[in-house]
Structure formats: C-alpha cells, structure tokens
Design a protein around this motif. Structure first.
Motif, mmCIF file in Angstrom:
data_model
loop_
_atom_site.group_PDB
_atom_site.id
_atom_site.type_symbol
_atom_site.label_atom_id
_atom_site.label_comp_id
_atom_site.label_asym_id
_atom_site.label_seq_id
_atom_site.Cartn_x
_atom_site.Cartn_y
_atom_site.Cartn_z
ATOM 1 N N MET A 97 0.806 -1.199 -0.048
ATOM 2 C CA MET A 97 0.052 -0.029 -0.007
ATOM 3 C C MET A 97 0.761 1.224 0.167
ATOM 4 O O MET A 97 2.018 1.240 0.494
ATOM 5 N N HIS A 98 0.473 2.273 -0.794
ATOM 6 C CA HIS A 98 1.251 3.535 -0.583
ATOM 7 C C HIS A 98 0.202 4.610 -0.897
ATOM 8 O O HIS A 98 -0.995 4.603 -1.496
ATOM 9 N N VAL A 99 0.497 5.766 0.007
ATOM 10 C CA VAL A 99 -0.208 7.159 -0.579
ATOM 11 C C VAL A 99 -0.107 7.337 -1.863
ATOM 12 O O VAL A 99 0.513 7.375 -2.852
ATOM 13 N N GLY A 100 -1.508 7.527 -2.511
ATOM 14 C CA GLY A 100 -1.843 7.854 -4.094
ATOM 15 C C GLY A 100 -2.292 6.512 -4.655
ATOM 16 O O GLY A 100 -2.512 6.637 -5.909
ATOM 17 N N LYS A 101 -2.257 5.472 -4.135
ATOM 18 C CA LYS A 101 -2.760 4.228 -4.770
ATOM 19 C C LYS A 101 -4.023 4.315 -5.146
ATOM 20 O O LYS A 101 -4.934 4.786 -3.925
ATOM 21 N N LEU A 102 -4.442 4.031 -6.055
ATOM 22 C CA LEU A 102 -5.865 3.950 -6.591
ATOM 23 C C LEU A 102 -6.413 2.767 -6.901
ATOM 24 O O LEU A 102 -5.913 1.454 -7.197
ATOM 25 N N MET A 103 -7.763 2.486 -6.360
ATOM 26 C CA MET A 103 -8.292 1.127 -6.239
ATOM 27 C C MET A 103 -9.712 1.213 -6.640
ATOM 28 O O MET A 103 -10.590 2.347 -6.684
ATOM 29 N N PRO A 104 -10.260 0.136 -6.974
ATOM 30 C CA PRO A 104 -11.844 0.300 -7.480
ATOM 31 C C PRO A 104 -12.720 0.314 -6.390
ATOM 32 O O PRO A 104 -12.480 0.222 -5.068
ATOM 33 N N LEU A 105 -13.912 1.129 -6.663
ATOM 34 C CA LEU A 105 -14.638 1.503 -5.597
ATOM 35 C C LEU A 105 -15.798 0.566 -5.372
ATOM 36 O O LEU A 105 -16.884 0.678 -4.546
ATOM 37 N N HIS A 106 -15.539 -0.602 -5.794
ATOM 38 C CA HIS A 106 -16.648 -1.794 -5.604
ATOM 39 C C HIS A 106 -16.305 -2.783 -4.809
ATOM 40 O O HIS A 106 -16.918 -3.871 -4.353
ATOM 41 N N ALA A 107 -14.729 -2.868 -4.307
ATOM 42 C CA ALA A 107 -14.167 -4.104 -3.732
ATOM 43 C C ALA A 107 -13.507 -3.596 -2.488
ATOM 44 O O ALA A 107 -12.391 -2.687 -2.677
ATOM 45 N N GLY A 108 -13.564 -4.238 -1.570
ATOM 46 C CA GLY A 108 -12.994 -3.820 -0.274
ATOM 47 C C GLY A 108 -13.601 -3.263 0.670
ATOM 48 O O GLY A 108 -14.578 -2.647 0.155
ATOM 49 N N SER A 109 -13.223 -3.336 2.005
ATOM 50 C CA SER A 109 -14.081 -2.313 3.047
ATOM 51 C C SER A 109 -14.245 -1.149 2.950
ATOM 52 O O SER A 109 -15.163 -0.363 2.991
ATOM 53 N N ALA A 110 -13.124 -0.383 2.423
ATOM 54 C CA ALA A 110 -13.084 1.070 2.504
ATOM 55 C C ALA A 110 -14.215 1.550 1.314
ATOM 56 O O ALA A 110 -14.864 2.291 1.411
ATOM 57 N N SER A 111 -14.002 0.653 0.227
ATOM 58 C CA SER A 111 -15.062 0.901 -0.859
ATOM 59 C C SER A 111 -16.450 1.038 -0.590
ATOM 60 O O SER A 111 -17.345 1.611 -0.822
ATOM 61 N N ARG A 112 -16.591 -0.396 0.282
ATOM 62 C CA ARG A 112 -18.053 -0.421 1.006
ATOM 63 C C ARG A 112 -18.435 0.596 1.933
ATOM 64 O O ARG A 112 -19.644 1.025 1.529
ATOM 65 N N VAL A 113 -17.592 1.012 2.306
ATOM 66 C CA VAL A 113 -17.954 2.406 3.480
ATOM 67 C C VAL A 113 -18.266 3.621 2.465
ATOM 68 O O VAL A 113 -19.259 4.314 2.503
ATOM 69 N N LEU A 114 -17.236 3.778 1.443
ATOM 70 C CA LEU A 114 -17.337 5.035 0.597
ATOM 71 C C LEU A 114 -18.637 4.871 -0.277
ATOM 72 O O LEU A 114 -19.219 6.162 -0.756
ATOM 73 N N LEU A 115 -19.323 3.724 -0.416
ATOM 74 C CA LEU A 115 -20.229 3.737 -1.222
ATOM 75 C C LEU A 115 -21.808 3.834 -0.276
ATOM 76 O O LEU A 115 -22.921 4.315 -0.829
ATOM 77 N N ALA A 116 -21.622 3.149 0.833
ATOM 78 C CA ALA A 116 -22.775 3.213 1.730
ATOM 79 C C ALA A 116 -23.353 4.312 2.390
ATOM 80 O O ALA A 116 -24.430 4.691 2.558
ATOM 81 N N TRP A 117 -22.723 5.520 2.195
ATOM 82 C CA TRP A 117 -22.665 6.761 2.688
ATOM 83 C C TRP A 117 -22.872 7.893 1.717
ATOM 84 O O TRP A 117 -22.958 9.030 1.800
ATOM 85 N N ASP A 118 -22.822 7.255 0.133
ATOM 86 C CA ASP A 118 -22.815 8.201 -0.763
ATOM 87 C C ASP A 118 -23.680 7.639 -1.966
ATOM 88 O O ASP A 118 -23.201 6.874 -2.704
ATOM 89 N N ASP A 119 -24.940 8.070 -1.840
ATOM 90 C CA ASP A 119 -25.974 7.482 -2.632
ATOM 91 C C ASP A 119 -25.625 7.681 -4.111
ATOM 92 O O ASP A 119 -25.758 6.808 -5.056
ATOM 93 N N GLU A 120 -25.277 8.870 -4.546
ATOM 94 C CA GLU A 120 -24.747 8.996 -5.659
ATOM 95 C C GLU A 120 -23.639 8.353 -6.390
ATOM 96 O O GLU A 120 -23.670 7.573 -7.466
ATOM 97 N N ALA A 121 -22.644 8.031 -5.500
ATOM 98 C CA ALA A 121 -21.435 7.440 -5.962
ATOM 99 C C ALA A 121 -22.062 5.700 -6.256
ATOM 100 O O ALA A 121 -21.701 5.166 -7.088
ATOM 101 N N ALA A 122 -23.099 5.365 -5.192
ATOM 102 C CA ALA A 122 -23.287 4.183 -5.270
ATOM 103 C C ALA A 122 -24.097 3.647 -6.473
ATOM 104 O O ALA A 122 -23.799 2.773 -7.329
ATOM 105 N N ASP A 123 -25.141 4.819 -6.712
ATOM 106 C CA ASP A 123 -25.882 4.376 -8.117
ATOM 107 C C ASP A 123 -24.889 4.531 -9.137
ATOM 108 O O ASP A 123 -25.346 3.855 -10.299
#
Length: 279
Positions: free
Chosen positions: A154-180
């Motif tokens: 892992m490193h600062v600046g690393k880009l990862m998909p927004l549908h896989a992993g616990s951080a992605s799950r959190v970022l989508l769960a409280w952002d309806d627009e991003a989730a849609d």
C-alpha cells in the motif's frame, strides 16, 4: 440557590480535571474548569442536522439540566447570538457560522488525521489507511505502514476500485450518488470473492450502513482482509473511510471482529477532529 445553579466556580481536585475534559483536550494541571462552559456545550450539542430546532423542554430532556439552569443558559445564549429564537423554538445562531468559518480555512485533512492513523497502526499492529473517493475510484490519502515483515502493499496515492474492499464498501454506503453510478456500471471481478452482482452489492452496502462498518476478505487481493469505518465532517457529510488492512493469516475473521471497535473509535476521533458529531 446552589453554587452550581448560580454559575459560581467550584474547585475540583486535580484528579477530577481529566475526567471533566474530552480526550486530548485536558486542562493544564492547576487550571480550574469553568463549569458553565460545559453546560453551554451540552446545550449546543443538543442540536443536530436531524433536530435543528428545539423547545426548552426538548433541550432540557437532551441535556438533563435543571429547569432553571437550562432556562437561564438558553436565554443568555440567545442574548449573545449563540442561539436564535422563533416563538418557542430555538436553533443554532447564524453568528456561529461566521465565527466557525476560520476553522476550516486552510485545513489540511490529511495532516489533521495523521496522528489518528498512526495510533490506529500502533494499536492494531496492522497498516492503517485513509481513503477518499475520486470519481469511480478510491485513493489512499494517508497511511501508517505495519512493522510486520509480511504486509499488504500500500502507498499514498494508490488508486483502487470503488466496489471491492471494506473502504470501498464504506465510501459507497454513505454516498447514494456514488453508489448509483457504480452499481449502474460493470463490476469487475478481481478474485473469486469479488461481488459482481449489483443487487448483492446493494444489499452489502445497506448492511454496512446499518452496522456502521465494513469487513471484507479477499475481495480485491487474494490473501488480504480489511476493516473500515466512515469519517464525517461538521455537515454530517462523508469525508473518507479509515481502516486497517493486512494478510488474512493475521487478519482472520475473528481478528477483524476483534479490531472493529478500535477502527470505529478511530473513525469517531477523526470525525470529531473535523468538527463532526460521532454517534
């Protein structure tokens, strides 16, 4: 009338000073607390985005203050512009918005959360990270790497998909627009455990929001697991996801559950640092 009700200061033993202050905001030794400030904070804390207007009885129930004390504090807060009044209802005064504006000016969120990220790493022994959404991706904006020899890259600046992993799950769960947006597109498969069905992912997001955190294992990388929780700002908007990640040989399902309260505590601390209100 008691000393407390009259607003008089009462000396507390030194041992009580740390109890009266929030963690990280203890008074210097020998400085006596102004008890009325604590009562003012309780009154102001009774208001929230969900409850922007309150009556005196509602404020009293939320704070537990004696009726006369509550009435007097509220009246003085109105007189000083901390509260505004309309009929029998009160709300946070508009003057506070002006006074609070400098708090966010030039604020470096990454620098502000740095100590929390490092403390989370030290407490759990695992790499801790803060992720923010960038379009259809998430990016690591802060991290503290584990001292273990076996670690997840892992490193600062690393880009990862927004549908896989616990951080992605959190970022989508409280952002309806991003989730849609994400659920309306293709969900790429990275491992045998990646959720690629939009309806199943929607159910997982609802569960994440309900429980207040996410735990995932091998969704993005085989042999890696993570735990994440949300960070909010003063307007109760999602700012980031904070959490820990590491190899599944250490972050077993049981270990992930064991560390979840510590990850949530770090998220609450980060929310408070940003002026938000943790639950």
């Amino acid at each position: 009338m008691s000393e407390l009700d009259s607003g008089a200061e009462i000396d507390l033993p030194d041992a009580d000073l740390d109890v009266a202050a929030a963690p990280g905001r203890e008074l210097p030794r020998g400085v006596k607390p102004l008890l009325v400030l604590g009562k003012i904070r309780e009154v102001l804390a009774a208001f929230s985005p969900e409850r922007p207007e309150l009556t005196i009885p509602e404020i009293r129930r939320a704070t537990g203050l004696p009726p006369s004390t509550c009435q007097r504090i509220v009246a003085n807060l109105v007189a000083e512009g901390f509260l505004d009044r309309s009929g029998d209802r009160y709300r946070i005064g508009l003057s506070l918005a002006y006074w609070a504006a400098p708090a966010s000016t030039g604020l470096d969120v990454v620098q502000l959360l740095g100590p929390i990220v490092r403390q989370l790493r030290d407490d759990t022994g695992e790499t801790s990270c803060v992720f923010r959404r960038e379009g259809n991706l998430r990016v690591c904006v802060a991290m503290a790497e584990t001292h273990h020899a076996v670690r997840r890259e892992m490193h600062v600046g690393k880009l990862m998909p927004l549908h896989a992993g616990s951080a992605s799950r959190v970022l989508l769960a409280w952002d309806d627009e991003a989730a849609d947006i994400v659920l309306g597109g293709e969900l790429a498969r990275y491992t045998d455990f990646t959720i690629t069905d939009a309806e199943l992912l929607r159910i997982a997001l609802a569960q994440t929001r309900k429980q207040g955190f996410a735990i995932t294992s091998e969704e993005r990388d085989a042999g890696a697991a993570s735990v994440s929780a949300p960070v909010f700002d003063a307007q109760d908007r999602l700012v980031a996801a904070i959490g820990i990640s590491g190899p599944t040989q250490r972050l077993t399902p049981q270990r992930c559950h064991d560390w979840t309260p510590r990850v949530q505590r770090a998220a609450r601390e980060a929310t408070r640092q940003l002026g938000g209100r943790s639950t």
